[in-house]
Scaffold this motif. Structure first.
Motif, PDB file in Angstrom:
ATOM      1  N   ALA A  27     -53.569 -84.510  41.206  1.00  0.00           N
ATOM      2  CA  ALA A  27     -54.634 -84.924  42.118  1.00  0.00           C
ATOM      3  C   ALA A  27     -55.162 -86.262  41.597  1.00  0.00           C
ATOM      4  CB  ALA A  27     -55.750 -83.892  42.169  1.00  0.00           C
ATOM      5  N   PRO A  28     -55.227 -87.260  42.434  1.00  0.00           N
ATOM      6  CA  PRO A  28     -54.999 -87.243  43.879  1.00  0.00           C
ATOM      7  C   PRO A  28     -53.525 -87.092  44.267  1.00  0.00           C
ATOM      8  CG  PRO A  28     -55.367 -89.479  43.126  1.00  0.00           C
ATOM      9  CD  PRO A  28     -55.633 -88.592  41.946  1.00  0.00           C
ATOM     10  N   ILE A  29     -53.306 -86.693  45.514  1.00  0.00           N
ATOM     11  CA  ILE A  29     -51.956 -86.626  46.068  1.00  0.00           C
ATOM     12  C   ILE A  29     -51.414 -88.046  46.181  1.00  0.00           C
ATOM     13  CG2 ILE A  29     -50.642 -86.087  48.170  1.00  0.00           C
ATOM     14  CD1 ILE A  29     -52.786 -83.856  48.648  1.00  0.00           C
ATOM     15  N   ILE A  30     -50.150 -88.221  45.835  1.00  0.00           N
ATOM     16  CA  ILE A  30     -49.491 -89.510  46.015  1.00  0.00           C
ATOM     17  C   ILE A  30     -48.703 -89.465  47.319  1.00  0.00           C
ATOM     18  CG2 ILE A  30     -47.890 -91.185  45.036  1.00  0.00           C
ATOM     19  CD1 ILE A  30     -50.513 -90.766  43.431  1.00  0.00           C
ATOM     20  N   MET A  31     -49.104 -90.272  48.284  1.00  0.00           N
ATOM     21  CA  MET A  31     -48.472 -90.301  49.594  1.00  0.00           C
ATOM     22  C   MET A  31     -47.668 -91.593  49.742  1.00  0.00           C
ATOM     23  SD  MET A  31     -50.097 -89.735  53.413  1.00  0.00           S
ATOM     24  CE  MET A  31     -51.472 -90.874  53.161  1.00  0.00           C
ATOM     25  N   ALA A  32     -46.388 -91.465  50.017  1.00  0.00           N
ATOM     26  CA  ALA A  32     -45.512 -92.630  50.176  1.00  0.00           C
ATOM     27  C   ALA A  32     -45.638 -93.187  51.592  1.00  0.00           C
ATOM     28  CB  ALA A  32     -44.063 -92.244  49.894  1.00  0.00           C
ATOM     29  N   GLY A  33     -45.800 -94.505  51.684  1.00  0.00           N
ATOM     30  CA  GLY A  33     -45.902 -95.145  52.991  1.00  0.00           C
ATOM     31  C   GLY A  33     -45.398 -96.568  52.945  1.00  0.00           C
ATOM     32  N   ALA A  34     -44.952 -97.059  54.078  1.00  0.00           N
ATOM     33  CA  ALA A  34     -44.366 -98.392  54.311  1.00  0.00           C
ATOM     34  C   ALA A  34     -42.854 -98.253  54.388  1.00  0.00           C
ATOM     35  CB  ALA A  34     -44.746 -99.420  53.259  1.00  0.00           C
ATOM     36  N   GLY A  35     -42.361 -98.289  55.606  1.00  0.00           N
ATOM     37  CA  GLY A  35     -40.918 -98.200  55.816  1.00  0.00           C
ATOM     38  C   GLY A  35     -40.357 -96.806  55.678  1.00  0.00           C
ATOM     39  N   VAL A  36     -41.214 -95.785  55.728  1.00  0.00           N
ATOM     40  CA  VAL A  36     -40.734 -94.396  55.699  1.00  0.00           C
ATOM     41  C   VAL A  36     -40.260 -94.036  57.099  1.00  0.00           C
ATOM     42  CG1 VAL A  36     -41.386 -91.979  55.361  1.00  0.00           C
ATOM     43  CG2 VAL A  36     -42.264 -93.748  53.818  1.00  0.00           C
ATOM     44  N   ARG A  37     -39.004 -93.620  57.183  1.00  0.00           N
ATOM     45  CA  ARG A  37     -38.422 -93.278  58.485  1.00  0.00           C
ATOM     46  C   ARG A  37     -37.369 -92.200  58.308  1.00  0.00           C
ATOM     47  NH1 ARG A  37     -37.283 -98.654  57.369  1.00  0.00           N
ATOM     48  NH2 ARG A  37     -38.728 -99.275  59.017  1.00  0.00           N
ATOM     49  N   LEU A  38     -36.805 -91.780  59.411  1.00  0.00           N
ATOM     50  CA  LEU A  38     -35.829 -90.686  59.390  1.00  0.00           C
ATOM     51  C   LEU A  38     -34.668 -90.986  58.455  1.00  0.00           C
ATOM     52  CD1 LEU A  38     -34.928 -87.950  60.600  1.00  0.00           C
ATOM     53  CD2 LEU A  38     -33.796 -89.253  62.424  1.00  0.00           C
ATOM     54  N   SER A  39     -34.197 -92.224  58.435  1.00  0.00           N
ATOM     55  CA  SER A  39     -33.001 -92.578  57.680  1.00  0.00           C
ATOM     56  C   SER A  39     -33.181 -92.481  56.167  1.00  0.00           C
ATOM     57  CB  SER A  39     -32.539 -93.991  58.054  1.00  0.00           C
ATOM     58  OG  SER A  39     -33.548 -94.944  57.738  1.00  0.00           O
ATOM     59  N   ASN A  40     -34.423 -92.553  55.676  1.00  0.00           N
ATOM     60  CA  ASN A  40     -34.611 -92.480  54.221  1.00  0.00           C
ATOM     61  C   ASN A  40     -35.510 -91.321  53.802  1.00  0.00           C
ATOM     62  OD1 ASN A  40     -37.191 -93.389  54.857  1.00  0.00           O
ATOM     63  ND2 ASN A  40     -36.851 -95.469  54.133  1.00  0.00           N
ATOM     64  N   LEU A  41     -35.789 -90.405  54.707  1.00  0.00           N
ATOM     65  CA  LEU A  41     -36.702 -89.311  54.421  1.00  0.00           C
ATOM     66  C   LEU A  41     -36.227 -88.463  53.237  1.00  0.00           C
ATOM     67  CD1 LEU A  41     -39.329 -88.681  55.874  1.00  0.00           C
ATOM     68  CD2 LEU A  41     -38.110 -86.965  57.222  1.00  0.00           C
ATOM     69  N   ASN A  42     -34.931 -88.215  53.183  1.00  0.00           N
ATOM     70  CA  ASN A  42     -34.402 -87.355  52.121  1.00  0.00           C
ATOM     71  C   ASN A  42     -34.567 -87.971  50.732  1.00  0.00           C
ATOM     72  OD1 ASN A  42     -33.539 -84.982  53.478  1.00  0.00           O
ATOM     73  ND2 ASN A  42     -31.839 -86.138  54.358  1.00  0.00           N
ATOM     74  N   LEU A  43     -34.649 -89.289  50.650  1.00  0.00           N
ATOM     75  CA  LEU A  43     -34.878 -89.944  49.365  1.00  0.00           C
ATOM     76  C   LEU A  43     -36.206 -89.493  48.769  1.00  0.00           C
ATOM     77  CD1 LEU A  43     -34.350 -92.197  47.201  1.00  0.00           C
ATOM     78  CD2 LEU A  43     -35.553 -93.755  48.755  1.00  0.00           C
ATOM     79  N   PHE A  44     -37.231 -89.434  49.600  1.00  0.00           N
ATOM     80  CA  PHE A  44     -38.561 -89.037  49.134  1.00  0.00           C
ATOM     81  C   PHE A  44     -38.635 -87.531  48.881  1.00  0.00           C
ATOM     82  CE2 PHE A  44     -38.971 -92.805  51.833  1.00  0.00           C
ATOM     83  CZ  PHE A  44     -39.496 -93.698  50.909  1.00  0.00           C
ATOM     84  N   LEU A  45     -37.971 -86.759  49.729  1.00  0.00           N
ATOM     85  CA  LEU A  45     -37.963 -85.311  49.532  1.00  0.00           C
ATOM     86  C   LEU A  45     -37.274 -84.947  48.220  1.00  0.00           C
ATOM     87  CD1 LEU A  45     -37.126 -84.085  53.151  1.00  0.00           C
ATOM     88  CD2 LEU A  45     -39.355 -84.154  52.025  1.00  0.00           C
ATOM     89  N   ALA A  46     -36.217 -85.675  47.891  1.00  0.00           N
ATOM     90  CA  ALA A  46     -35.483 -85.395  46.655  1.00  0.00           C
ATOM     91  C   ALA A  46     -36.351 -85.628  45.428  1.00  0.00           C
ATOM     92  CB  ALA A  46     -34.226 -86.257  46.586  1.00  0.00           C
ATOM     93  N   GLN A  47     -37.353 -86.505  45.554  1.00  0.00           N
ATOM     94  CA  GLN A  47     -38.251 -86.795  44.442  1.00  0.00           C
ATOM     95  C   GLN A  47     -39.506 -85.925  44.468  1.00  0.00           C
ATOM     96  OE1 GLN A  47     -37.379 -88.778  41.964  1.00  0.00           O
ATOM     97  NE2 GLN A  47     -35.444 -89.200  43.005  1.00  0.00           N
ATOM     98  N   GLY A  48     -39.541 -84.994  45.415  1.00  0.00           N
ATOM     99  CA  GLY A  48     -40.668 -84.069  45.477  1.00  0.00           C
ATOM    100  C   GLY A  48     -41.965 -84.688  45.948  1.00  0.00           C
TER     101      GLY A  48
END
Length: 257
Positions: free
Chosen positions: A181-202
Motif C-alpha cells: 500500500a499504496p497500490i501501484i497502478m500501471a498506466g500510459a499505453g496499456v492496451r489489449l496487446s500488452n495486457l499479459n505483460l503486466f499480468l505476468a508481473q502481478g
C-alpha cells in the motif's frame, strides 16, 4: 489420512478506464470497466471536469468514479490561486459523494509537495486519493513512494517514469515489490496487446484510455479555421471510449483470474 489442498484464489486485476465525457463513462461501464477516472481536455492529458459533467456522471454511473483534480496542463507545480482552486474542486467532488479522486502536486525541485499534499489529504478525508502521473515527473521515485505511503494515498498511477508503462515495467515492478500500500497502478499505453505483460508481473490495477477518434456528425465544415492552438488539430474528430476494447481487456483479466 487424506490431505486437503487449499488453493487461495488470486484477486482479479482491476481495470480503470480514463473517460473524458459522460458518454465515455456510460460506454466504459457497459463494457465492464471496474472504475473510471473522469477527466476533461484529452489533449492536455486530463483536467478537472466541469460541474455539469461531474453531476451528470455521479447521477448515472454506478461503478466507482474518481474525478481528476488538475487545474491546467503542463507541470504539477501550482501557484497559490491554482492550489486554492484545487482545494475547492476537491470539496465539490467530495460533497457530490464521489468515492475517490486523482491528483498530485510537486514542488520546484521535482519532489512531492508534502505540505500541499497533506492539505489535499485533509480536504479529501473519506475519499481514496490516487497520486497521478505527476509521480512520473518526480526526481526520486523511491523517495516519493515512501512519502506517499506515509501520507496514506490509496494508489499511485505510473508509467514507471517512461513514455509508456510497457517501457517502464522495471520500475513499476520494483515499486510493487517495495510496497503493498499504496497500490501501484500501471498506466500510459496499456492496451489489449500488452495486457499479459503486466499480468505476468502481478500488477494489481491497470489504467487505460481505450480511446478512439470518430468523425464529427457535422456535414458543414469550415476546414480553414481551427479553434485549437495546434493548427494541425482536426476540429471534426471526436474522442470516445472504444467499448469493444474495454470488453476485450476485461475478458483477458477475467480469464487470467
Amino acid at each position: 489420512m487424506t490431505t486437503t489442498l487449499i488453493y487461495r484464489e488470486l484477486p482479479m486485476a482491476v481495470l480503470e478506464i480514463c473517460c473524458y465525457s459522460q458518454a465515455c463513462a456510460k460506454t466504459a461501464e457497459a463494457a465492464g470497466a471496474d472504475r473510471i477516472e473522469l477527466c476533461s481536455a484529452v489533449n492536455e492529458g486530463g483536467l478537472t471536469p466541469s460541474a455539469g459533467v461531474l453531476k451528470g456522471v455521479r447521477a448515472q454511473i454506478s461503478i466507482p468514479v474518481h474525478p481528476i483534480v488538475r487545474p491546467r496542463g503542463g507541470d504539477f507545480c501550482y501557484s497559490e490561486s491554482e492550489f486554492a482552486a484545487m482545494l475547492d474542486d476537491i470539496a465539490f467532488t467530495r460533497d457530490l459523494g464521489f468515492p475517490g479522486l486523482v491528483t498530485g502536486v510537486l514542488n520546484e525541485d521535482g519532489e512531492v509537495d508534502l505540505a500541499r499534499m497533506r492539505k489535499i489529504m485533509r480536504a479529501a478525508e473519506g475519499m481514496a486519493v490516487t497520486f497521478h502521473r505527476a509521480f512520473d515527473m518526480c526526481a526520486s521515485p523511491l523517495k516519493a513512494l515512501e512519502e506517499l505511503t506515509d501520507l496514506g494515498v490509496a494508489r499511485i498511477l505510473t508509467s514507471g517514469q517512461q513514455a509508456s508503462a510497457e517501457k517502464g515495467i522495471l520500475l513499476i515492478t520494483e515499486l510493487k515489490r517495495r510496497t503493498r500500500a499504496p497500490i501501484i497502478m500501471a498506466g500510459a499505453g496499456v492496451r489489449l496487446s500488452n495486457l499479459n505483460l503486466f499480468l505476468a508481473q502481478g500488477i494489481d490495477e491497470l489504467h487505460s484510455s481505450a480511446g478512439i477518434h470518430v468523425a464529427s456528425p457535422m456535414r458543414y465544415r469550415n476546414t480553414g479555421v481551427s479553434m485549437s492552438s495546434d493548427a494541425s488539430a482536426d476540429e471534426y474528430s471526436r474522442y470516445q471510449v472504444d467499448g469493444d476494447a474495454v470488453a476485450a481487456m476485461k475478458a483477458v483479466l477475467s480469464s487470467a483470474h
